[in-house]
Design an enzyme around this catalytic site. Structure first.
Site, PDB file in Angstrom:
ATOM      1  N   ASP A  22       0.854  -1.182   0.000  1.00 17.76           N
ATOM      2  CA  ASP A  22       0.000   0.000   0.000  1.00 17.76           C
ATOM      3  C   ASP A  22       0.895   1.240   0.000  1.00 17.76           C
ATOM      4  OD1 ASP A  22      -2.428   1.488   0.208  1.00 17.76           O
ATOM      5  OD2 ASP A  22      -2.065   1.730   2.352  1.00 17.76           O
ATOM      6  N   ASP A  24      -0.219   5.053   1.032  1.00 16.49           N
ATOM      7  CA  ASP A  24      -0.426   5.965   2.156  1.00 16.49           C
ATOM      8  C   ASP A  24      -0.422   5.199   3.479  1.00 16.49           C
ATOM      9  OD1 ASP A  24      -0.815   8.431   0.685  1.00 16.49           O
ATOM     10  OD2 ASP A  24      -2.678   7.552  -0.027  1.00 16.49           O
ATOM     11  N   ASP A 218      -1.431  -0.824   5.946  1.00 18.15           N
ATOM     12  CA  ASP A 218      -1.634  -0.221   7.265  1.00 18.15           C
ATOM     13  C   ASP A 218      -3.074  -0.309   7.727  1.00 18.15           C
ATOM     14  OD1 ASP A 218      -2.465   1.793   5.305  1.00 18.15           O
ATOM     15  OD2 ASP A 218      -2.552   3.180   6.991  1.00 18.15           O
TER      16      ASP A 218
END
Length: 273
Positions: A22, A24, A218
């Protein structure tokens, strides 16, 4: 004959030879590179491991995102970026090649669909495709509703209901999709995470199998869920949206939990001997 063979435990699978990450909260946060991010990317390059950087954001083209990452201090070629717009174009190409779509979105989505051979039209399209945009237009949404009522199939790039901005929370694709669903009674098909379709299409792009790949994210409800459902080993980093104590709230678990992506560099090095 029924196949009764037990599934292979994740810790007994072959070494990881490809990585999906991922963007961000993993590589960058608030337009700044996170500690260890470039070192992780350098380790992948040094060991010749295929990788993709994934994002549900469909606003920007791959070239735009590569430039934005460069401004944050990270080197990620545009062919190593996989967005929900890319995944949507790949999905539609499989479903109905060279067809037509009425599109609400920005350059990232329209560029991907044009590249897939799609024609953009508001005259009897096969699909209505909803993506992220900073300027949702009431007339465009009304047209989308009427086309869906008329039989167009409803596709959305990703289910995120909110997104960040410098001024605070703003409505995202999932929120606008909910409004269209309420008006039409038609539920969209979401292509982006946590749909494993996005992961599998990304793996196909770099030519690797799920048992050889790992996913770093995250968020439990998008990154980790998508990786689990696609059969990848998943690694949660605590540098973004999720706190360690929140993991227990989910019925699935990541393969590993780490403070940040720099902690994964030894795994990259170990898997290549």
């Amino acid at each position: 004959m029924t196949n009764t063979a037990a599934p292979i435990p994740l810790d007994q699978m072959p070494p990881v030879t490809a990585w999906l990450s991922d963007m961000d909260g993993v590589l960058v946060k608030e337009n700044r590179a996170l500690p260890g991010a470039q070192d992780f990317l350098d380790a992948l390059e040094q060991h010749g491991m295929p990788f993709l950087v994934l994002t549900n954001n469909s606003i920007f083209t791959n070239r735009d995102l590569s430039a934005r990452l460069a401004n944050s201090g990270l080197t990620v070629p545009e062919d190593r970026i996989w967005t929900s717009a890319n995944a949507t174009a790949a999905f539609l190409t499989q479903q109905s090649p060279n067809s037509t779509a009425y599109v609400i979105g920005e350059a990232g989505l329209t560029t991907a669909l044009h590249g897939a051979g799609y024609v953009m039209t508001d005259m009897d399209p096969e699909f209505v495709v909803l993506g992220e945009t900073r300027n949702y237009d009431f007339n465009a949404l009304t047209r989308a509703i009427r086309l869906i009522e008329g039989g167009a199939k409803f596709i959305a790039t990703n289910p995120d209901v909110t997104g960040p901005s410098d001024q605070g929370t703003m409505p995202a694709t999932g929120a606008i999709a909910a409004m269209i669903k309420a008006a039409t009674g038609h539920t969209p098909y979401f292509v982006g995470k946590p749909n494993p379709v996005m992961i599998r299409a990304g793996l196909n792009r770099i030519g690797v199998h799920s048992e050889d790949a790992a996913m770093v994210g995250d968020r439990m409800d998008t990154d980790i869920q998508a990786g689990v459902e696609a059969g990848l080993r998943t690694h949660l980093v605590l540098s973004g949206s999720t706190r360690r104590e929140q993991v227990a709230n989910y019925p699935f678990r990541p393969f590993g939990i780490h403070a940040g992506i720099g902690d994964l560099i030894p795994l990259v090095e170990a898997s290549r001997g």
